[in-house]
Design an enzyme around this catalytic site. Structure first.
Site, PDB file in Angstrom:
ATOM      1  N   HIS A 171       0.774  -1.185  -0.036  1.00  0.00           N
ATOM      2  CA  HIS A 171       0.085   0.080  -0.163  1.00  0.00           C
ATOM      3  C   HIS A 171       0.988   1.382  -0.197  1.00  0.00           C
ATOM      4  O   HIS A 171       0.256   2.388  -0.319  1.00  0.00           O
ATOM      5  CB  HIS A 171      -0.880  -0.094   1.247  1.00  0.00           C
ATOM      6  CG  HIS A 171      -2.180  -0.959   0.727  1.00  0.00           C
ATOM      7  ND1 HIS A 171      -3.420  -0.764   1.534  1.00  0.00           N
ATOM      8  CD2 HIS A 171      -2.171  -2.048   0.443  1.00  0.00           C
ATOM      9  CE1 HIS A 171      -4.149  -1.465   1.113  1.00  0.00           C
ATOM     10  NE2 HIS A 171      -3.576  -2.707   0.379  1.00  0.00           N
TER      11      HIS A 171
ATOM     12  N   HIS B 228      -2.101 -12.455  -2.304  1.00  0.00           N
ATOM     13  CA  HIS B 228      -3.209 -13.233  -1.528  1.00  0.00           C
ATOM     14  C   HIS B 228      -2.786 -14.370  -1.300  1.00  0.00           C
ATOM     15  O   HIS B 228      -3.770 -15.277  -0.805  1.00  0.00           O
ATOM     16  CB  HIS B 228      -4.540 -12.998  -2.294  1.00  0.00           C
ATOM     17  CG  HIS B 228      -4.918 -11.831  -2.364  1.00  0.00           C
ATOM     18  ND1 HIS B 228      -6.086 -11.292  -3.004  1.00  0.00           N
ATOM     19  CD2 HIS B 228      -4.498 -10.498  -1.998  1.00  0.00           C
ATOM     20  CE1 HIS B 228      -6.500  -9.891  -2.741  1.00  0.00           C
ATOM     21  NE2 HIS B 228      -5.250  -9.637  -2.493  1.00  0.00           N
TER      22      HIS B 228
END
Length: 739
Positions: A114, A277
């Protein structure tokens, strides 16, 4: 990116959640006015030019010693010891924020992702390069919920290594170490990111005034430029689907658009999603509407943390970050291919998280009791996000990921390359990479440039003589050097004259570069290069030619100057140039040459400030360059707008003198094309024409104050000196190979 859906029902941006009565102001809560008298100038005149972005990160706010050089200091870092300290943190769970599955690695991956993932290729802004995740608005974006805890977990490490390790480097290096500690082999890592000490005020994050609002689309689904996220406060896409609509195919469209805008192709996009993920979980085990305000709106006693959760323990199994409650794999702290095995090993049905968010579970109780719980004994079924299923339903992503299902070694290779690109996209060329883990491999996206050659003083003198006698005009010499050097972006350190790409596609064909005339100048420089018998790069020749033009212009104004020149630029080849990627550097406007392309979404003077900002110029430097380039007659298309002199080609202060002359009256042109006509106030006869960029130096009070300095009778020599300094700064902006 293991946690990427924001908390719903957040308050408007900058407003704390509080039970304060209307009109009341409990200490430390609510929307209170800062201790200043009245509103700011911006409140009174919201469309005023913001020149403060041209004075970013001033030395006065930097607490480090004036002679401190981070790029030198970080090379003394004991990287092995640093790695060991980060690993120890990852394996030492803290009661105040317990580690999922006993390992903070997935949290650190999300933090690094992020931080770097705000990068956007259109203007080079965003990215991890300055540690901006520490500051507003990024530290309080809904999509960054709980990353305040990740950074706080790393504080003992930052404290230990002090100024020799920036937050900017630590945030992304921790993610890299996390991947490796969980069994993945990365492509390497480069240190060298320097911290800044204030938020970036020059980044446009979107028009919305509330978190998760969406006013950035027009038409069917046309995302406003330069934005690269679908909603305010998100990094990329809404993992529930567009605006929360759980449609995997529609999600794939958003994924391709947003990842493309941060310079990732389909393979890189799929690799980042699958790889990210593979680890960790999301958090949504409760009512997301009860979560407290973000760090910037939280009360003082939260000491910089935010999103306090009053439900249960508020942490661990009760944690709420995104409102989604998803664990993807049965090995959430280990690198393997289980994400794809599970994605393709089940059919999926829509369900809701405990917080009410849309997510997916296997049909018919598939893979039941195969996924561990993060904070207690027992197991559950895997879950997926709408954005995960997009990889399966989109035909292009499906083709890519199905192959990886059978060839996991290819996934590992592509994820390693994409992850490295994600973390380093805004660092500039490889000459800026520092540390023992810098990879030997290079990639096209790095805009690599071969090393150049040094030149002796005699060789420089001979080349200058050849250029001066070439028949190229001052305007051609100066404008060509400017076209080459002014592509530089301080945001992601791309562009500039080094590499000599002004002679290559796509730059050779840019409308802003006047391709026909540029081609003639390029041929002339190639003739000089060949005839000289000197091993000089085309890039050096172009900059040296610009300097010759400036020296000629200064002499015509009565001043003998030598413009500083540092040889050593290299020449890239067409094969070393990513045409599609370089297309983003094409100027849509260049106020320094009075160029405004078609379809501009802002007035020309705002475009000028933005370009000056990307060039790293101060307001005085911008002012001198505009005034000087006008009298040097380098306007796009040869227009005379703003050429307020009867001696074009001489480096005089005439632009400022005549612009501020009250005997001239200005009025908009009847052509209604953004130009103005200056007439003699007494006779009405036309004298000059100008653009919005020209007149703003007389209209805007701050810019007028600067223009007045150079219009004064005793400023002629100062102006030449200041112009040469600003010119040299632009010419050398990309010279990371020299001190």
């Amino acid at each position: 990116m293991p946690e990427d859906r924001p908390i719903e029902d957040s308050p408007p941006i900058g407003e704390a959640q509080t039970d304060a009565p209307a009109g009341g102001c409990p200490a430390g809560f609510g929307r209170i006015k800062p201790p200043v008298a009245g509103g700011s100038n911006r409140d009174w005149w919201p469309n005023q030019l913001n020149l403060k972005i041209l004075q970013k990160n001033p030395d006065v706010i930097n607490p480090l010693d004036e002679d401190f050089d981070y790029r030198s200091a970080v090379q003394n870092l004991d990287v092995d010891a640093l790695r060991a300290d980060i690993v120890e943190v990852m394996h030492t769970s803290q009661d105040w924020w317990p580690a999922d599955f006993g390992h903070y690695g997935p949290l650190f991956i999300r933090m690094a992702w992020h931080a770097a993932g705000t990068y956007r290729v259109s203007d080079g802004r965003g990215g991890a390069g300055a540690g901006m995740q520490r500051f507003a608005p990024l530290n309080s974006w809904p999509d960054n919920a709980s990353l305040d805890k990740a950074r706080r977990l790393l504080w003992p490490v930052k404290k230990k290594y002090g100024k020799n390790l920036s937050w900017a480097d630590l945030i992304v290096y921790a993610g890299n170490v996390a991947l490796e500690d969980m069994g993945f082999r990365t492509a390497g890592f480069a240190f060298g990111r320097e911290d800044r000490w204030e938020p970036e005020e020059d980044v446009y994050w979107g028009p919305e005034q509330e978190w998760l609002d969406d006013k950035r689309y027009t038409g069917e689904r046309d995302l406003e430029n330069p934005l690269a996220a679908v909603q305010m406060g998100l990094i990329y896409v809404n993992p529930e689907g567009p605006n929360g609509n759980p449609d995997p195919q529609a999600s794939a469209i958003d994924i391709r658009e947003t990842f493309g805008r941060m310079a990732m192709n389909d393979v890189e996009t799929a690799a980042l999603i699958v790889g990210g993920h593979t680890f960790g979980k999301t958090h949504g085990n409760g009512d997301a509407s009860l979560v407290g305000p973000e760090p910037e709106a939280a009360p003082l006693e939260e000491v910089g943390l935010g999103w306090r959760n009053p439900q249960g323990t508020g942490v661990g199994k009760d944690a709420i970050t995104s409102g989604l409650e998803v664990t993807w794999t049965h090995t959430p702290t280990k690198w393997d291919n289980s994400f794809l095995e599970i994605l393709y090993g089940n059919e999926w049905e829509l369900t809701k998280s405990p917080a009410g968010a849309n997510q997916w579970k296997p049909k018919d109780n598939g893979w039941a009791n195969s996924v561990p719980l993060a904070h207690e004994d027992g197991k559950t079924h895997p879950s997926m996000l709408t954005s995960d299923l997009a990889l399966r339903v989109d035909p292009i992503y499906e083709q890519i990921t199905r192959r990886w299902l059978d060839h996991p070694e290819e996934l590992a290779e592509e994820f390693a390359k994409a992850w490295f690109k994600l973390l380093h996209r805004d660092m500039g060329p490889v000459t800026r990479y520092l540390g023992p883990e810098v990879p030997k491999d290079t990639w096209l996206w790095q805009d690599n440039i071969p090393a150049g050659n040094d030149l002796s003083d005699d060789e420089v003198a001979k080349l200058k003589e050849l250029i001066a006698d070439s028949g190229l005009t001052v305007s051609q010499l100066v404008s060509t050097a400017w076209k080459a050097a002014s592509t530089f972006r301080s945001s992601d350190l791309r562009g500039g004259a080094n590499g000599g790409r002004i002679r290559l596609q796509p730059q050779l064909g840019w409308e802003a570069n006047e391709p026909d005339e540029l081609a003639q100048v390029v041929r002339k420089y190639e003739e000089i290069q060949k005839a000289s018998g000197i091993n000089v790069s085309f890039a050096d020749l172009v900059v040296l030619g610009g300097n010759v033009g400036v020296e000629k212009a200064a002499k015509a104004a009565g001043f003998d100057v030598t413009v500083p020149f540092t040889p050593g630029r290299g020449d890239a080849t067409q094969e070393e140039t990513d045409v599609d990627s370089f297309a983003y550097l094409e100027p849509k406007a260049d106020g320094f040459r009075n160029y405004l392309g078609k379809g501009s979404d802002l007035p020309a003077e705002f475009k000028l400030i933005d370009r000056a900002n990307l060039l790293g110029l101060s307001a005085p430097e911008m002012t001198t360059l505009v005034g000087g380039l006008r009298v040097l007659d380098v306007n796009h298309g040869g227009t005379k707008h703003g050429v307020l002199t009867d001696k074009p080609g001489a480096l005089t202060t005439d632009f400022f003198v005549n612009l501020l002359d009250m005997s001239t009256a200005w009025k908009p042109s009847p052509a209604d094309d953004g130009t103005y006509i200056g007439t003699d106030r007494a006779t009405g006869s036309p004298k000059w024409t100008g653009t919005r960029v020209d007149l703003v130096f007389a209209s805007n009070s701050q810019l007028r104050a600067l223009a007045e300095v150079y219009a004064e009778d005793d400023s002629k020599e100062k102006f030449v000196k200041d112009f040469v300094a600003a010119w040299t700064k632009v010419m050398d902006a990309d010279r990371f190979d020299v001190a």
